[in-house]
Design a protein around this motif. Structure first.
Motif, PDB file in Angstrom:
ATOM      1  N   GLN A  27      -8.525   7.630  11.594  1.00 37.20           N
ATOM      2  CA  GLN A  27      -7.380   7.434  10.705  1.00 37.20           C
ATOM      3  C   GLN A  27      -7.284   8.694   9.859  1.00 37.20           C
ATOM      4  O   GLN A  27      -8.002   8.858   8.882  1.00 37.20           O
ATOM      5  N   GLN A  51      -5.058   9.941   7.913  1.00 36.72           N
ATOM      6  CA  GLN A  51      -4.485   9.882   6.571  1.00 36.72           C
ATOM      7  C   GLN A  51      -5.474   9.189   5.636  1.00 36.72           C
ATOM      8  O   GLN A  51      -5.725   7.996   5.759  1.00 36.72           O
ATOM      9  N   LEU A 106       1.168   4.122   9.058  1.00 40.51           N
ATOM     10  CA  LEU A 106      -0.260   4.441   9.034  1.00 40.51           C
ATOM     11  C   LEU A 106      -0.700   4.734  10.470  1.00 40.51           C
ATOM     12  O   LEU A 106      -0.498   3.918  11.364  1.00 40.51           O
ATOM     13  N   THR A 156      -7.189   3.989   5.472  1.00 41.75           N
ATOM     14  CA  THR A 156      -6.130   4.715   4.767  1.00 41.75           C
ATOM     15  C   THR A 156      -5.796   3.936   3.508  1.00 41.75           C
ATOM     16  O   THR A 156      -5.466   2.753   3.582  1.00 41.75           O
ATOM     17  N   LEU A 206      -3.363   3.036   0.757  1.00 48.72           N
ATOM     18  CA  LEU A 206      -1.919   3.062   0.496  1.00 48.72           C
ATOM     19  C   LEU A 206      -1.654   2.629  -0.934  1.00 48.72           C
ATOM     20  O   LEU A 206      -2.085   1.565  -1.359  1.00 48.72           O
TER      21      LEU A 206
END
Lengths: 114, 119
Positions: B6, B8, B21, B113, B115
């Motif tokens: 992942q 990000q 994502l 990730t 958020l």
């Protein structure tokens, strides 16, 4: 309501001390798991159990021990041999230890060293 | 080797924006399962979706949608019209069903990730 209960929510360990994290589930699941989560990292498997009185080491089992005397319970002991125990510990369960089965998680225990 | 990436680490958006994502995976197996979990500030991982390797249909559930592409080994997650309650860490995970699985349900997690949805 069915679910997974982890206790305590917060735990502090002194140098050289063993501490035990509790995990209980009432989902009637056969398989149970313990994961460790460190900041900025994914979860890593410590131990898992597919049946009562049987358990297997995961990727980072050193310094940890478990027991599975009852289907509902899978306690994790963090021993003094674990030199870096500060982390968030998550317990999970699934119907069976099959790759397609969804693992359901408890709310976790945050362990810190005094 | 099994791996989930992942890329990000953190994403910040304003409410009502759409956000995607990314999740890229590596596996030697032909049979495998992909999962997305949400971890709100309370800490518990909440299951969102499971997809098996033979089902490439995209899925939509309310404001959530998932795009599975075997050709690029990706399983991306889109939130449409994001809301503050979507703020959480989202994990993508891989479970292999074949001979490399070791006979148990081992989930390989990405790093997650984070958020943040701002009002």
């Amino acid at each position: 309501d069915g679910g997974i209960t982890q206790s305590p929510k917060y735990l502090f360990r002194k140098e050289g001390q063993n501490v035990t994290l509790s995990c209980e589930q009432n989902l009637n699941h056969d398989a149970m798991y313990w994961y460790r989560q460190d900041p900025g990292q994914g979860l890593r498997l410590i131990y898992y159990s597919q049946i009562v009185n049987d358990f297997q080491k995961g990727d980072i089992a050193e310094g940890y021990s478990v027991s599975r005397e009852k289907k509902e319970s899978f306690p994790l002991t963090v021993t003094s041999a674990q030199k870096n125990p500060t982390a968030f510990y998550l317990c999970a369960s699934s119907i069976l230890g099959s790759s397609k089965n969804i693992q359901y998680f408890g709310a976790g225990t945050r362990l810190s060293v005094l | 080797a099994q791996k989930v990436t992942q890329a990000q680490t953190e994403i910040s958006v304003v409410e009502k924006e759409d956000v995607t994502l990314d999740c890229v995976y590596e596996t030697r197996d032909t049979t495998y399962y992909l999962f997305w979990y949400k971890q709100p500030p309370s800490g518990e991982l909440v299951f969102l979706i499971r997809r098996n390797s033979f089902d490439e249909q995209n899925e939509i559930s309310g404001r959530y949608s998932w795009n599975f592409q075997k050709s690029t080994s990706s399983f991306n997650f889109t939130i449409t019209a994001s809301q503050v309650v979507d703020s959480a860490v989202y994990f993508c995970a891989l479970s292999e069903g074949g001979k490399f699985s070791g006979g148990y349900n081992k989930l390989i997690f990405g790093a997650g990730t984070r958020l943040a949805v701002h009002p």
